[in-house]
Design an enzyme around this catalytic site. Structure first.
Site, PDB file in Angstrom:
ATOM      1  N   TYR A 117      -2.157  -0.074  10.317  1.00 13.53           N
ATOM      2  CA  TYR A 117      -2.297  -0.537   8.922  1.00 13.53           C
ATOM      3  C   TYR A 117      -1.078  -0.776   8.063  1.00 13.53           C
ATOM      4  O   TYR A 117      -0.472  -1.574   7.468  1.00 13.53           O
ATOM      5  CB  TYR A 117      -3.344  -0.346   8.152  1.00 13.53           C
ATOM      6  CG  TYR A 117      -3.440  -0.312   6.723  1.00 13.53           C
ATOM      7  CD1 TYR A 117      -4.056  -1.911   6.433  1.00 13.53           C
ATOM      8  CD2 TYR A 117      -3.295   0.544   5.775  1.00 13.53           C
ATOM      9  CE1 TYR A 117      -3.876  -2.157   5.162  1.00 13.53           C
ATOM     10  CE2 TYR A 117      -3.446   0.078   4.441  1.00 13.53           C
ATOM     11  CZ  TYR A 117      -3.754  -1.282   4.058  1.00 13.53           C
ATOM     12  OH  TYR A 117      -3.898  -1.729   2.706  1.00 13.53           O
ATOM     13  N   SER A 150       1.030  -1.143  -0.100  1.00 10.05           N
ATOM     14  CA  SER A 150      -0.138   0.052  -0.025  1.00 10.05           C
ATOM     15  C   SER A 150       0.783   1.229  -0.131  1.00 10.05           C
ATOM     16  O   SER A 150       2.001   1.372   0.690  1.00 10.05           O
ATOM     17  CB  SER A 150      -0.778   0.045   1.053  1.00 10.05           C
ATOM     18  OG  SER A 150      -1.569   1.109   1.385  1.00 10.05           O
ATOM     19  N   LYS A 182       1.703  -3.490   6.663  1.00 13.24           N
ATOM     20  CA  LYS A 182       2.318  -3.745   5.174  1.00 13.24           C
ATOM     21  C   LYS A 182       3.492  -3.655   4.891  1.00 13.24           C
ATOM     22  O   LYS A 182       4.079  -4.453   4.158  1.00 13.24           O
ATOM     23  CB  LYS A 182       1.415  -2.711   4.388  1.00 13.24           C
ATOM     24  CG  LYS A 182      -0.161  -3.320   4.103  1.00 13.24           C
ATOM     25  CD  LYS A 182      -0.454  -4.485   3.280  1.00 13.24           C
ATOM     26  CE  LYS A 182      -1.904  -4.798   3.593  1.00 13.24           C
ATOM     27  NZ  LYS A 182      -2.010  -6.286   2.674  1.00 13.24           N
TER      28      LYS A 182
HETATM   29  N1  UFG Z   1     -12.995  11.242   2.233  1.00 12.98           N
HETATM   30  C1  UFG Z   1     -14.053  12.248   2.577  1.00 12.98           C
HETATM   31  N2  UFG Z   1     -15.231  11.807   2.770  1.00 12.98           N
HETATM   32  C2  UFG Z   1     -15.420  10.402   2.997  1.00 12.98           C
HETATM   33  C3  UFG Z   1     -14.703   9.456   2.928  1.00 12.98           C
HETATM   34  C4  UFG Z   1     -13.235   9.957   2.448  1.00 12.98           C
HETATM   35  O1  UFG Z   1     -13.741  13.337   2.343  1.00 12.98           O
HETATM   36  O2  UFG Z   1     -16.611  10.115   3.525  1.00 12.98           O
HETATM   37  C5  UFG Z   1     -11.752  11.558   1.741  1.00 12.98           C
HETATM   38  C6  UFG Z   1     -10.459  11.110   2.629  1.00 12.98           C
HETATM   39  O3  UFG Z   1     -10.390  12.150   3.728  1.00 12.98           O
HETATM   40  C7  UFG Z   1      -9.427  11.069   1.580  1.00 12.98           C
HETATM   41  C8  UFG Z   1     -10.031  10.718   0.159  1.00 12.98           C
HETATM   42  O4  UFG Z   1     -11.573  11.038   0.518  1.00 12.98           O
HETATM   43  O5  UFG Z   1      -8.830  12.549   1.315  1.00 12.98           O
HETATM   44  C9  UFG Z   1     -10.189   9.311  -0.069  1.00 12.98           C
HETATM   45  O6  UFG Z   1     -10.550   8.555   0.983  1.00 12.98           O
HETATM   46  P1  UFG Z   1     -10.677   6.910   1.224  1.00 12.98           P
HETATM   47  O7  UFG Z   1     -11.012   6.542   2.671  1.00 12.98           O
HETATM   48  O8  UFG Z   1     -11.486   6.442   0.102  1.00 12.98           O
HETATM   49  O9  UFG Z   1      -9.174   6.455   0.928  1.00 12.98           O
HETATM   50  P2  UFG Z   1      -7.899   6.547   1.618  1.00 12.98           P
HETATM   51  O10 UFG Z   1      -6.929   7.575   0.758  1.00 12.98           O
HETATM   52  O11 UFG Z   1      -8.161   7.325   3.041  1.00 12.98           O
HETATM   53  O12 UFG Z   1      -7.354   5.302   1.942  1.00 12.98           O
HETATM   54  C10 UFG Z   1      -6.612   4.595   0.867  1.00 12.98           C
HETATM   55  C11 UFG Z   1      -6.726   3.106   0.993  1.00 12.98           C
HETATM   56  C12 UFG Z   1      -5.993   2.683   2.330  1.00 12.98           C
HETATM   57  C13 UFG Z   1      -5.000   3.056   2.278  1.00 12.98           C
HETATM   58  C14 UFG Z   1      -4.760   4.557   2.249  1.00 12.98           C
HETATM   59  C15 UFG Z   1      -3.344   5.322   2.296  1.00 12.98           C
HETATM   60  O13 UFG Z   1      -7.925   2.779   1.108  1.00 12.98           O
HETATM   61  O14 UFG Z   1      -6.176   1.305   2.420  1.00 12.98           O
HETATM   62  O15 UFG Z   1      -5.398   5.112   1.111  1.00 12.98           O
HETATM   63  O16 UFG Z   1      -3.441   6.486   2.620  1.00 12.98           O
HETATM   64  F1  UFG Z   1      -4.129   2.834   3.661  1.00 12.98           F
END
Ligand code: UFG
Length: 329
Positions: free
Chosen positions: A140, A116, A144
């Site tokens: 997490y 990741s 990884k």
């Molecule tokens: N976000 C929102 N509202 C929501 C959900 C997400 O604004 O309800 C934003 C988050 O803050 C982020 C972006 O949308 O800026 C993407 O969020 P996700 O939760 O879809 O994905 P992440 O980037 O947080 O997570 C992904 C993978 C993880 C990994 C991570 C690394 O899903 O497994 O990237 O930072 F660890």
């Protein structure tokens, strides 16, 4: 060749099983179905078992005459990992060690591993290259990173060939509509925005509007799950052809903000998405974008889906065709 797809009933694993089948491999899915779905196992047999059970792993490897493994099975909620690191080290590290030991004992010499971009933590700059420092900021990402380290040392000691694929934001759904993203609980942006557009969930909360980015919302590199699946097949072929072990970023190289994702969903839905501003989510870096050039050089792989609208359209197609996958709110 029979390939054990550990976690093959999950989101990325099931799309990869389909791609393996298409490339002439037989995917044998090993999954405890704790988060995966029986309906997503369609291109080969299912071994319903847990990585905590080493005897079951040995039996699957020998009974199905496995030639290589792709390892997806892991807990993958960043927030949960902060509250319950034990669960993450137990499953993502200790249970992966069972798998690696079983590979050594049975003489299976090739493994492709789901890593990741969370292993980088907050990068010094974007785009992120594979040789950037890896300083995870949550358990997490740490698990990884430990997985990658185990592979490195097992490779040296036991001659195991490995590829660690560092995904950026996996997204979208099978363009033929057979598979898609169904998490419970769902925390990922694109399915939450789509469900908000469909009225299946409350308005989407935009976590942070004061980031140092052009529109103030966080930037991610959304990579289509079918592109990820194709990269796994190529990584496996690379190993089978005697290629050397390494880690590769899998992303498009393009950044998309949260607001741009919302706009892409509005375009495909043809209606506004109910959304509200919310504080930053703890632990979210402002921007994560891959430099995917090494994957292109080594695997000849490049993301076909470069446009967020196309990615969102495949996810929309799956969500609207499969209302049974909708959550109850
Ligand atoms: N976000 C929102 N509202 C929501 C959900 C997400 O604004 O309800 C934003 C988050 O803050 C982020 C972006 O949308 O800026 C993407 O969020 P996700 O939760 O879809 O994905 P992440 O980037 O947080 O997570 C992904 C993978 C993880 C990994 C991570 C690394 O899903 O497994 O990237 O930072 F660890």
């Amino acid at each position: 060749m029979n390939v054990l797809v550990v976690g093959g009933a999950g989101y990325i694993g099931s799309h990869t099983a389909k791609a393996l089948h298409r490339a002439g491999f037989t995917p044998v899915v090993f999954d405890n179905l704790s988060y995966g779905h029986r309906w997503a196992v369609r291109w080969g047999p299912l071994v319903e078992a847990d990585l905590a059970d080493k005897a079951a792993i040995l039996e699957a490897l020998q009974g199905h005459r496995i030639g290589a493994v792709i390892h997806f099975a892991a807990n993958a909620y960043v927030g949960e990992s902060m509250e319950n690191p034990a669960k993450y080290f137990r499953n993502n590290v200790a249970n992966m060690l069972n798998l690696l030991e079983a590979l050594v004992e049975t003489g299976v010499r090739h493994i492709v591993f789901s890593s990741s971009c969370a292993t980088y933590g907050i990068p010094q700059s974007v785009p992120i290259r594979e040789d950037f420092p890896q300083n995870p900021i949550n358990p997490y990402g740490e698990t990884k990173l430990v997985g990658e380290k185990m592979l490195k040392w097992f490779g040296g000691a036991y001659g195991l060939g490995w590829m660690a694929l560092r995904y950026f934001n996996a997204s979208g759904a099978d363009p033929e509509g057979e598979l898609g993203e169904v998490h419970d609980p769902e925390t990922h942006l694109i399915p939450l925005v789509i469900d908000a557009a469909l009225g299946r969930r409350p308005p989407v909360r935009i976590f942070g509007t004061d980031y140092p980015t052009p529109d103030g919302t966080a930037i991610r590199d959304y990579i289509h799950v079918t592109d990820l699946a194709e990269a796994h097949v190529r990584a496996l072929q690379h190993l089978l052809q005697g290629g050397s072990s390494m880690a590769l970023n899998l992303g498009t190289g393009r950044g998309t903000s949260v607001l741009e994702v919302v706009q892409a969903v509005e375009k495909v839905a043809g209606r506004p998405v109910p959304a509200e501003k919310a504080p930053r989510r703890p632990g979210d870096p402002p921007a994560l974008v891959a430099d995917p050039s090494r994957a292109r050089e080594v695997l000849g792989w490049e993301a076909r889906y470069q446009d967020i609208s196309e990615i969102v359209a495949t996810a929309w197609n799956f969500a609207t065709r499969h209302p049974q996958a909708a959550p109850s709110v």
